[in-house]
Design an enzyme around this catalytic site. Structure first.
Site, PDB file in Angstrom:
ATOM      1  CG  ASP A  98      -2.353  -0.283   0.911  1.00 26.73           C
ATOM      2  OD1 ASP A  98      -2.944   0.503   0.157  1.00 26.73           O
ATOM      3  OD2 ASP A  98      -2.874  -1.296   1.397  1.00 26.73           O
ATOM      4  CG  ASP A 101      -5.426   4.721   1.102  1.00 22.27           C
ATOM      5  OD1 ASP A 101      -6.283   3.832   1.204  1.00 22.27           O
ATOM      6  OD2 ASP A 101      -5.454   5.783   1.758  1.00 22.27           O
ATOM      7  CD  GLU A 156      -9.401   3.512  -1.564  1.00 24.18           C
ATOM      8  OE1 GLU A 156     -10.352   3.055  -0.916  1.00 24.18           O
ATOM      9  OE2 GLU A 156      -8.398   4.020  -1.035  1.00 24.18           O
ATOM     10  CG  HIS A 212      -8.693  -2.583   3.552  1.00 22.60           C
ATOM     11  ND1 HIS A 212      -8.419  -2.582   2.207  1.00 22.60           N
ATOM     12  CD2 HIS A 212      -8.488  -1.311   3.974  1.00 22.60           C
ATOM     13  CE1 HIS A 212      -8.061  -1.374   1.827  1.00 22.60           C
ATOM     14  NE2 HIS A 212      -8.096  -0.584   2.883  1.00 22.60           N
ATOM     15  CG  ASP A 213     -11.538   0.606   2.957  1.00 23.86           C
ATOM     16  OD1 ASP A 213     -11.258   0.630   4.166  1.00 23.86           O
ATOM     17  OD2 ASP A 213     -10.873   1.210   2.092  1.00 23.86           O
TER      18      ASP A 213
END
Length: 467
Positions: free
Chosen positions: A115, A221, A278, A353-354
């Site tokens: 990430d 991210d 993202e 994970h979100d």
């Protein structure tokens, strides 16, 4: 395996030749390290635990492992608040462990992406500690600072009406210097100022640091948030009863975004490295293709959020929005066709994970039908054209946390912040409160962050506290 249109004999898209790339033929497995595998028995997942499962991942057919943040962090937002980009958070292990992981993956013919969280840092990062120390510190403008707005009665207010993505104002006041800093997420996650060339150079150096160690690319991210509208104007009022308003129009697709993405791409290309962005709130096809088309030299692909936001209501994630099968089909048709025709590439996913667990969120599954629901969803996403992203436990058909669990068992900062902010607004309205709790039980990020289960006959009723 070869997926999508590149599998055709000539490797040709409708609009011309398509270059073959390793990441187009890959299946990616996302690991949230805190809840993947605990190697030392301290109740907290770690990097040695990941290393211990490399043969399992290879046998599963994984080509690339995406490792969520393991950098030094106070863990306010589970590692997405980084205090040192070049150090490892102690409970996860050491830099030696990361290097062992890289070597182990490469020896098995797999790759590692990490990430890159550079829209914001932790407020404990030394950059921010310097920035807030005084108005004339050299790192003051590494972050976004603004003077308060003062009303006619002399009361202090944030510089604009932007709402934080986690609720409340997007600005936090610093008593020491008398100014507000921008933080689109938690107050402990101040936004970096990408208008400052020194910040851009430092991010490039961080990328070089990890790529030179053998990392094969990055999941970036909220990378579309790095460019904001100059002047930071107020957002339009779209939720009349709220003081602070969604401001995506001013930060989701800023004027310098493409220039900044091309700068990141130049670093990646030195290593033949991969990037997936993202990019929430960017859903216009023309905007997306400007970031991912092969000839643009920006991102390799982005995560389209249309499917995972299909049930978001008018007031955000924890408000309901009924959806239909035709609306889901329209989303798939939109992106499959547009990317095919415009030399782009899709990132395929239903969980991360979100997001909560897809079998619970998108199907009316019961314990007896969980396997069939999970198989149906796997078929749905896996047979589309693009690079497949699987989240840990998804291969087991893991489900959401039990509906009987109280709100105290939900630990995530997003869930707790939005829940607490909503309590006052919904005081006395039992119908609205029950609706909110229902949405939390359906969509909270906590559901995807419970420990990965090790048996194929996954229990449907884990006990509270097993985190």
């Amino acid at each position: 395996m070869t997926v999508g249109p590149s599998a055709s004999p000539k490797g040709v898209f409708a609009n011309g030749p398509q270059r073959r790339s390793w990441w187009k033929e890959a299946s990616v497995y996302q690991i949230y390290p805190a809840s993947f595998c605990d190697a030392n028995g301290d109740g907290f997942g770690d990097i040695p635990g990941v290393v211990s499962k490399l043969d399992y991942l290879k046998a599963l057919g994984v080509d690339v492992v995406w490792l969520c943040p393991v950098y030094e962090s106070p863990q306010v937002d589970m590692g997405y608040d980084i205090s040192d980009y070049r150090s490892i958070h102690g409970p996860y292990g050491s830099m030696d462990d990361v290097e062992t992981l890289i070597d182990g993956l490469h020896q098995r013919g797999m790759k590692l992406i990490m990430d890159l969280v550079v829209n914001h840092t932790s407020d404990q990062h030394e950059w921010f500690q310097e920035s807030k120390s005084s108005k004339d510190n050299p790192k003051r403008d590494w972050y976004v600072w603004k003077r308060p707005r003062i009303d006619d009665q002399g009361n202090r207010h944030p510089p604009n009406n932007w709402a934080s993505i986690f609720g409340g104002s997007a600005w936090s006041y610093d008593e020491h210097t008398g100014e507000y800093y921008l933080r689109l997420f938690a107050r402990e996650q101040p936004d970096l100022n990408w208008e400052n060339p020194a910040v851009v150079r430092e991010v490039h150096d961080v990328m070089d640091f990890w790529l030179s160690k053998g990392v094969d690319g990055f999941r970036m991210d909220v990378i579309n948030l790095i460019s904001k509208t100059p002047g930071f104007p107020d957002a339009p009022i779209t939720i009349p009863h709220d003081e602070f308003q969604p401001a995506h129009i001013h930060y989701a697709y800023g004027p310098r975004l493409h220039e900044l993405l091309r700068g990141l791409r130049r670093i990646l290309d030195k290593y033949d490295a991969f990037s997936v962005g993202e990019m929430p709130w960017v859903d216009d096809e023309r905007d997306v293709i400007r970031a991912v088309a092969a000839d643009r030299m920006e991102l390799n692909m982005i995560f389209q959020m249309d499917i995972v936001s299909i049930d978001y209501g008018p007031e955000g994630k924890f408000s309901p929005n009924p959806w239909t099968l035709p609306s889901l089909k329209a989303i798939v048709e939109k992106w499959q066709t547009y990317m095919y025709n415009n030399n782009g590439w899709n990132a395929l996913f239903l969980e991360n994970h979100d997001q909560s667990r897809s079998v619970s969120r998108f199907t009316p599954h019961r314990p007896t039908s969980r396997k069939y629901a999970a198989t149906m969803l796997a078929t749905f996403i896996g047979l589309q054209a693009g690079t497949l992203f699987i989240y840990q436990g998804q291969e087991l058909g893991m489900a959401n946390l039990p509906e009987s669990w109280p709100t105290e068992e939900y630990k995530d900062v997003e869930t707790q912040t939005l829940y607490q902010l909503t309590l006052d607004k919904l005081a006395g309205d039992d119908v609205a409160m029950n609706q909110l709790l229902g949405e939390i039980r359906l969509k909270a990020r906590d559901h995807s962050r419970s420990p990965v289960q090790v048996r194929t006959n996954v229990t449907e009723n884990p006990q509270p506290g097993h985190r």
